[in-house]
Design a protein around this motif. Structure first.
Motif, PDB file in Angstrom:
ATOM      1  N   LEU A 255       0.826  -1.199   0.000  1.00 19.99           N
ATOM      2  CA  LEU A 255       0.000   0.000   0.000  1.00 19.99           C
ATOM      3  C   LEU A 255       0.865   1.255   0.000  1.00 19.99           C
ATOM      4  O   LEU A 255       0.593   2.222  -0.704  1.00 19.99           O
ATOM      5  N   THR A 256       1.934   1.212   0.772  1.00 21.77           N
ATOM      6  CA  THR A 256       2.806   2.381   0.849  1.00 21.77           C
ATOM      7  C   THR A 256       3.406   2.691  -0.502  1.00 21.77           C
ATOM      8  O   THR A 256       3.479   3.837  -0.931  1.00 21.77           O
ATOM      9  N   LEU A 257       3.844   1.634  -1.217  1.00 21.57           N
ATOM     10  CA  LEU A 257       4.476   1.857  -2.501  1.00 21.57           C
ATOM     11  C   LEU A 257       3.494   2.370  -3.533  1.00 21.57           C
ATOM     12  O   LEU A 257       3.882   2.946  -4.531  1.00 21.57           O
TER      13      LEU A 257
ATOM     14  N   LEU B 234      11.437   4.375   0.545  1.00 19.97           N
ATOM     15  CA  LEU B 234      12.746   3.800   0.230  1.00 19.97           C
ATOM     16  C   LEU B 234      12.959   2.449   0.902  1.00 19.97           C
ATOM     17  O   LEU B 234      13.381   1.483   0.250  1.00 19.97           O
ATOM     18  N   LYS B 235      12.706   2.367   2.212  1.00 23.96           N
ATOM     19  CA  LYS B 235      12.983   1.120   2.916  1.00 23.96           C
ATOM     20  C   LYS B 235      12.154  -0.031   2.367  1.00 23.96           C
ATOM     21  O   LYS B 235      12.635  -1.175   2.260  1.00 23.96           O
ATOM     22  N   ALA B 236      10.915   0.249   2.017  1.00 20.77           N
ATOM     23  CA  ALA B 236      10.069  -0.815   1.461  1.00 20.77           C
ATOM     24  C   ALA B 236      10.630  -1.317   0.137  1.00 20.77           C
ATOM     25  O   ALA B 236      10.672  -2.531  -0.117  1.00 20.77           O
ATOM     26  N   TRP B 237      11.087  -0.376  -0.706  1.00 19.91           N
ATOM     27  CA  TRP B 237      11.681  -0.788  -1.982  1.00 19.91           C
ATOM     28  C   TRP B 237      12.994  -1.526  -1.747  1.00 19.91           C
ATOM     29  O   TRP B 237      13.295  -2.515  -2.438  1.00 19.91           O
ATOM     30  N   GLN B 238      13.802  -1.078  -0.805  1.00 17.69           N
ATOM     31  CA  GLN B 238      15.054  -1.773  -0.520  1.00 17.69           C
ATOM     32  C   GLN B 238      14.791  -3.213  -0.100  1.00 17.69           C
ATOM     33  O   GLN B 238      15.458  -4.142  -0.568  1.00 17.69           O
ATOM     34  N   GLN B 239      13.818  -3.414   0.772  1.00 22.84           N
ATOM     35  CA  GLN B 239      13.496  -4.763   1.224  1.00 22.84           C
ATOM     36  C   GLN B 239      12.994  -5.630   0.066  1.00 22.84           C
ATOM     37  O   GLN B 239      13.383  -6.791  -0.075  1.00 22.84           O
TER      38      GLN B 239
ATOM     39  N   LEU C 124      10.474  -5.666 -12.978  1.00 21.03           N
ATOM     40  CA  LEU C 124       9.206  -6.376 -12.847  1.00 21.03           C
ATOM     41  C   LEU C 124       8.562  -6.112 -11.490  1.00 21.03           C
ATOM     42  O   LEU C 124       7.330  -6.103 -11.377  1.00 21.03           O
ATOM     43  N   GLU C 125       9.368  -5.898 -10.458  1.00 17.67           N
ATOM     44  CA  GLU C 125       8.801  -5.550  -9.153  1.00 17.67           C
ATOM     45  C   GLU C 125       8.078  -4.207  -9.214  1.00 17.67           C
ATOM     46  O   GLU C 125       7.040  -4.013  -8.573  1.00 17.67           O
ATOM     47  N   TRP C 126       8.631  -3.256  -9.960  1.00 18.85           N
ATOM     48  CA  TRP C 126       7.958  -1.968 -10.159  1.00 18.85           C
ATOM     49  C   TRP C 126       6.579  -2.185 -10.759  1.00 18.85           C
ATOM     50  O   TRP C 126       5.580  -1.595 -10.342  1.00 18.85           O
ATOM     51  N   VAL C 127       6.504  -3.077 -11.746  1.00 20.08           N
ATOM     52  CA  VAL C 127       5.232  -3.360 -12.419  1.00 20.08           C
ATOM     53  C   VAL C 127       4.305  -4.157 -11.509  1.00 20.08           C
ATOM     54  O   VAL C 127       3.096  -3.889 -11.437  1.00 20.08           O
ATOM     55  N   LYS C 128       4.869  -5.102 -10.811  1.00 21.87           N
ATOM     56  CA  LYS C 128       4.071  -5.938  -9.914  1.00 21.87           C
ATOM     57  C   LYS C 128       3.327  -5.113  -8.870  1.00 21.87           C
ATOM     58  O   LYS C 128       2.216  -5.462  -8.461  1.00 21.87           O
ATOM     59  N   HIS C 129       3.914  -4.002  -8.478  1.00 24.67           N
ATOM     60  CA  HIS C 129       3.293  -3.141  -7.479  1.00 24.67           C
ATOM     61  C   HIS C 129       2.355  -2.110  -8.102  1.00 24.67           C
ATOM     62  O   HIS C 129       2.061  -1.081  -7.496  1.00 24.67           O
ATOM     63  N   GLY C 130       1.882  -2.385  -9.311  1.00 19.25           N
ATOM     64  CA  GLY C 130       0.827  -1.575  -9.891  1.00 19.25           C
ATOM     65  C   GLY C 130       1.291  -0.467 -10.812  1.00 19.25           C
ATOM     66  O   GLY C 130       0.488   0.373 -11.217  1.00 19.25           O
ATOM     67  N   ASN C 131       2.581  -0.449 -11.162  1.00 21.66           N
ATOM     68  CA  ASN C 131       3.114   0.591 -12.038  1.00 21.66           C
ATOM     69  C   ASN C 131       3.324   0.070 -13.453  1.00 21.66           C
ATOM     70  O   ASN C 131       3.057  -1.100 -13.744  1.00 21.66           O
ATOM     71  N   ILE C 132       3.852   0.913 -14.317  1.00 20.69           N
ATOM     72  CA  ILE C 132       4.096   0.582 -15.715  1.00 20.69           C
ATOM     73  C   ILE C 132       5.582   0.764 -16.012  1.00 20.69           C
ATOM     74  O   ILE C 132       6.199   1.732 -15.554  1.00 20.69           O
TER      75      ILE C 132
ATOM     76  N   GLU D 111      20.356   0.687  -6.309  1.00 19.87           N
ATOM     77  CA  GLU D 111      20.131   1.860  -7.156  1.00 19.87           C
ATOM     78  C   GLU D 111      18.676   1.968  -7.583  1.00 19.87           C
ATOM     79  O   GLU D 111      18.093   3.060  -7.549  1.00 19.87           O
ATOM     80  N   PHE D 112      18.076   0.852  -7.957  1.00 26.05           N
ATOM     81  CA  PHE D 112      16.685   0.941  -8.394  1.00 26.05           C
ATOM     82  C   PHE D 112      15.737   1.212  -7.228  1.00 26.05           C
ATOM     83  O   PHE D 112      14.683   1.821  -7.415  1.00 26.05           O
ATOM     84  N   ALA D 113      16.095   0.813  -6.032  1.00 22.05           N
ATOM     85  CA  ALA D 113      15.293   1.207  -4.866  1.00 22.05           C
ATOM     86  C   ALA D 113      15.300   2.723  -4.725  1.00 22.05           C
ATOM     87  O   ALA D 113      14.258   3.343  -4.466  1.00 22.05           O
ATOM     88  N   ASP D 114      16.474   3.336  -4.912  1.00 20.76           N
ATOM     89  CA  ASP D 114      16.561   4.796  -4.872  1.00 20.76           C
ATOM     90  C   ASP D 114      15.712   5.429  -5.965  1.00 20.76           C
ATOM     91  O   ASP D 114      14.993   6.409  -5.737  1.00 20.76           O
ATOM     92  N   ILE D 115      15.805   4.877  -7.170  1.00 26.68           N
ATOM     93  CA  ILE D 115      15.062   5.428  -8.305  1.00 26.68           C
ATOM     94  C   ILE D 115      13.557   5.339  -8.061  1.00 26.68           C
ATOM     95  O   ILE D 115      12.808   6.311  -8.244  1.00 26.68           O
ATOM     96  N   PHE D 116      13.091   4.173  -7.630  1.00 30.69           N
ATOM     97  CA  PHE D 116      11.651   3.990  -7.442  1.00 30.69           C
ATOM     98  C   PHE D 116      11.128   4.878  -6.309  1.00 30.69           C
ATOM     99  O   PHE D 116      10.031   5.447  -6.416  1.00 30.69           O
ATOM    100  N   ALA D 117      11.908   5.001  -5.227  1.00 31.57           N
ATOM    101  CA  ALA D 117      11.470   5.867  -4.134  1.00 31.57           C
ATOM    102  C   ALA D 117      11.427   7.323  -4.572  1.00 31.57           C
ATOM    103  O   ALA D 117      10.511   8.079  -4.197  1.00 31.57           O
ATOM    104  N   PHE D 118      12.402   7.721  -5.374  1.00 31.16           N
ATOM    105  CA  PHE D 118      12.419   9.087  -5.914  1.00 31.16           C
ATOM    106  C   PHE D 118      11.177   9.337  -6.776  1.00 31.16           C
ATOM    107  O   PHE D 118      10.507  10.380  -6.653  1.00 31.16           O
ATOM    108  N   LEU D 119      10.840   8.376  -7.614  1.00 24.72           N
ATOM    109  CA  LEU D 119       9.685   8.556  -8.492  1.00 24.72           C
ATOM    110  C   LEU D 119       8.372   8.484  -7.720  1.00 24.72           C
ATOM    111  O   LEU D 119       7.406   9.181  -8.062  1.00 24.72           O
ATOM    112  N   ASP D 120       8.311   7.666  -6.689  1.00 20.88           N
ATOM    113  CA  ASP D 120       7.119   7.670  -5.826  1.00 20.88           C
ATOM    114  C   ASP D 120       6.855   9.078  -5.289  1.00 20.88           C
ATOM    115  O   ASP D 120       5.711   9.517  -5.178  1.00 20.88           O
ATOM    116  N   ALA D 121       7.942   9.766  -4.940  1.00 19.71           N
ATOM    117  CA  ALA D 121       7.811  11.089  -4.329  1.00 19.71           C
ATOM    118  C   ALA D 121       7.514  12.180  -5.347  1.00 19.71           C
ATOM    119  O   ALA D 121       6.979  13.238  -4.978  1.00 19.71           O
ATOM    120  N   GLN D 122       7.826  11.942  -6.613  1.00 16.66           N
ATOM    121  CA  GLN D 122       7.713  13.015  -7.599  1.00 16.66           C
ATOM    122  C   GLN D 122       6.560  12.860  -8.586  1.00 16.66           C
ATOM    123  O   GLN D 122       6.208  13.817  -9.267  1.00 16.66           O
TER     124      GLN D 122
END
Length: 770
Positions: free
Chosen positions: A44-46, A112-117, A551-559, A745-756
């Motif tokens: 949900l957070t992601l 970030l922490k959720a994506w890192q995990q 694929l994890e990015w997509v699995k969590h409801g993104n494109i 690195e991709f955890a950083d990228i995804f967290a950055f995009l979540d915020a923006q």
């Protein structure tokens, strides 16, 4: 961006870059440049946190000293010229401070922490096998896990496996050594290994005895990491492409003026003779003159009396010459040059007295030519086409993965033929010329296709967008594919994801392929965050690749989508030329049109879409940001080229002239300037959120290009959105990045995009589903 593709290289640029430079960066012979759900709270957070629109404090500022150039009647202002230079302590200090600022900002992001995990979990369970080579019953390969940069392994004929070299065990490198390349000797008794101790791709090439696993004492350096040993047929020695001493490099560029030396086993490296060299001086050969910005290579096929000389560079077209092997091992040999750049030959190989050439000169999608070298004065005009091809069949273009295009084996010639991103293999009998199609075990793109001229058959690995790689050895006697037993297992369940192949329509009406990865239950209501990737350089094709992080990015409801823009090789050499040079802007237009297409189809909205690219693709994403700042919500740059009018002042710059043009030429300068993102930044403009990632040991693209672009963009921006620089103290150009580092690195990228990237506050159906 050293050779043609990435070695990716091998892994080329996109493995973060690992499947873009190599980047665009590889040698033409071999490369023509990863739990089902997180806990419900994490899912949900992601998915639904609102965007953070702006920075709360500023990163360290950069001083300005406006340098003014007058070039071909044009006045250019360059207020951050002071950042340039290889040993610039002030800039390095500023860059490190930027990285510290960004790290603090990233660490404070709520997802970030959720994506890192999530990403570390899939990385920790992944085991990747790559770069397989089969020699005399032995299989050599790299085994990679999350913890390391890849271990060199050997499997004996009885199936037993053992470790030959774990770079993590080497001393005095802080545990950051990596293997960039390895080459077994023709009989498999020895293996020459390129070891990078500094993360900058400058390697020491060492020979190991395979039986004992110990060094033989034969070692040469410095060798650029993608140039391995080329063994003599009897295994008594090898040639290697050595970097010039610092005081002999044109303009101080470490990738200029290389020389090709011959090493005999058991002799001191100081006695190695120069067989060829780029530029002028000892070893220069008037019959095979090589400009300073290209790379000399000599191959010694085991089944031929001929040696194949190559002058390689970062462009699709290469130069090839031949001479007798008995002469090639001597300085001053007389070479017969068969193919020049104007012949548009992208690949060559020899078997017996036949030279095989892949050329796009007469057919944009390529044709396979054969030339009888035993004929006196034989030239490329005497070559004949030997492989019938139809319609969209393609044998040119540089795939991002580690594959040969034309692979001479002992039993036959094997050729990779692609159609719409799906690879097939054709077998051509040496004696009869009969062409057969080898049955494929599944539909996919080849991330490995390799044959050796002293072995029958070939090695093959196929993968898809959602299908892990599977690998085989083809046995021509039984006409069967035998599994290598190294099929990559999926670290998680991605059965809910599918790939949709469609098209976008660019500004000029051109239809451009578009691949969209999405959940099968995706709601086409425009509510999803989206990432759009493109590259568009060197004729490199983006082909299906299995990337669990994405694929994890997509699995969590993104494109996650891929725009196959002009400048790449997806539709042959004409597609490459359509986005090259003065046509570079067309690839940018394709990229931006992909954002609109995702919106039109209901996958996302422009404000929820981010662009990602890097290396030479920095010109693509950089011009999208400065030219179309209101067409998307964010941009992530990976080790990017951003200031091409200063190409000749950058290490590795001269190597890029064939693809990028020459800013010193009046004819090239106007369009180079027009596609220079740094110079095209407009003051008083609202720019999207930007994060730029660099490796502090990058030897392919100067880090000052990122520094200059970021500093200037900040002063021009009126949006107040972030312009962050993410630094990796141990990273280079992203080629030999470990699985764990890629996940981070991709955890950083995804967290950055979540915020923006703003999304609706209400929970979306499907975010937490299996």
């Amino acid at each position: 961006m050293v050779g043609k593709a990435s070695k990716d290289t091998p892994q080329g640029f996109l493995t973060h870059t690992k499947d873009i430079v190599m980047l665009c960066t590889s040698r033409s012979r071999h490369r023509r440049l990863a739990s089902c759900v997180v806990a419900a709270v994490c899912s949900l957070t992601l998915g639904i946190l609102p965007a953070i629109a702006a920075q709360t404090d500023d990163p360290p500022t950069a001083r300005t000293v406006d340098v003014v150039d007058h070039i071909f009647g044009t006045t250019l202002h360059d207020p951050y010229r002071w950042m340039e230079g290889e040993h610039n302590a002030e800039f390095q200090q500023w860059l490190v401070a930027q990285g510290d600022h960004t790290r603090a900002k990233l660490d404070a992001l709520p997802t970030l922490k959720a994506w890192q995990q999530t990403l570390q979990k899939v990385s920790n369970t992944a085991v990747v096998h790559r770069a397989q080579r089969y020699v005399d019953g032995r299989l050599f390969f790299i085994r990679e896990t999350a913890e390391g940069n890849g271990v060199l392994m050997v499997r004996e004929a009885d199936g037993s496996e053992r470790e030959l070299l774990d770079p993590a065990t080497l001393k005095d490198d802080g545990g950051h050594a990596s293997i960039t390349f390895f080459t077994p000797s023709p009989d498999g008794s020895k293996v020459a290994v390129n070891i990078d101790h500094g993360g900058n791709e400058v390697t020491r090439l060492e020979v190991l005895d395979v039986k004992s696993g110990k060094p033989t004492g034969d070692a040469v350096e410095p060798v650029w990491g993608e140039f391995g040993a080329e063994w003599l047929p009897d295994g008594s020695g090898f040639d290697y492409t050595q970097m010039a001493p610092p005081d002999q490099r044109t303009g101080g560029d470490p990738l200029q003026d290389m020389r090709l030396r011959l090493h005999r086993l058991g002799t001191p490296a100081t006695q190695d003779t120069i067989l060829l060299r780029a530029g002028n001086g000892e070893g220069a050969n008037s019959s095979f003159a090589i400009t300073a910005n290209r790379f000399p290579v000599i191959e010694f096929p085991t089944d031929s009396r001929w040696a194949l000389g190559e002058a390689l560079g970062a462009q699709a077209e290469q130069r090839f010459c031949v001479t007798a092997q008995s002469d090639a091992v001597k300085p001053g040999a007389t070479w017969r040059c068969i193919a020049d750049l104007s012949d548009e030959v992208q690949n060559a190989a020899i078997h017996g007295d036949t030279l095989y050439l892949v050329s796009s000169h007469g057919r944009s999608n390529g044709e396979l030519l054969a030339l009888d070298l035993s004929r006196p004065n034989a030239s490329i005009k005497d070559a004949r086409s030997i492989l019938p091809l139809q319609g969209d069949d393609m044998i040119v273009g540089v795939s991002i993965n580690d594959t040969q295009m034309v692979a001479p084996a002992r039993d036959a010639l094997y050729v990779k033929v692609s159609r719409n991103g799906i690879d097939g293999i054709r077998r051509i009998d040496y004696a009869t010329g009969k062409v057969e199609t080898v049955p494929m075990p599944l539909m996919g793109a080849a991330s490995l296709f390799h044959a050796d001229d002293n072995q029958d058959g070939f090695l093959l690995e196929l993968r898809g967008w959602t299908t892990p790689p599977k690998s085989w050895r083809y046995d021509p006697a039984s006409r069967a594919m035998h599994s290598l037993g190294q099929d990559e297992a999926s670290p998680a369940d991605y059965s809910m994801i599918e790939a949709t192949e469609t098209e976008l329509v660019s500004k000029d009406g051109t239809h451009v392929p578009l691949t969209i990865l999405h959940r099968k239950d995706v709601a086409l209501d425009g509510s999803h965050r989206a990432i759009l990737f493109a590259y568009g350089g060197y004729g490199m094709s983006i082909v299906p690749s299995f990337r669990p992080n994405r694929l994890e990015w997509v699995k969590h409801g993104n494109i996650f989508a891929y725009a196959h823009v002009r400048g790449g090789g997806e539709k042959g050499e004409a597609w490459h030329q359509a986005g090259r040079g003065a046509n570079k802007h067309k690839g940018v237009e394709d990229f931006v049109a992909g954002v609109a297409r995702l919106s039109e189809l209901g996958y996302s909205k422009p404000e929820r879409t981010a662009l990602i690219s890097g290396s030479a693709g920095g010109l693509l994403i950089g011009n999208a940001v400065v030219g179309y700042p209101d067409r998307f919500g964010a941009a992530v740059f990976l080790v990017s080229m951003l200031n091409p009018v200063r190409l000749m002042q950058a290490p590795n710059g001269a190597n890029q002239l064939g693809e990028m043009g020459d800013p010193r030429n009046a004819a090239d300068f106007p369009w180079i300037l027009a596609t220079d993102p740094y110079q095209q930044i407009r003051p008083h403009t609202a720019y999207p959120a930007v994060m730029l990632s660099v490796g502090l040991n990058d030897s392919r693209v100067a880090t000052w290009e990122t520094g200059k672009f970021a500093a200037r963009l900040r002063t021009a921006d009126t949006s107040g959105r972030p312009v962050w620089i993410r630094t990796d103290a141990h990273g280079g150009h992203g080629i030999q990045v470990s699985l764990g580092a890629e996940a981070a690195e991709f955890a950083d990228i995804f967290a950055f995009l979540d915020a923006q990237l703003p999304v609706p506050r209400e929970d979306r159906n499907g975010v937490a589903k299996n």
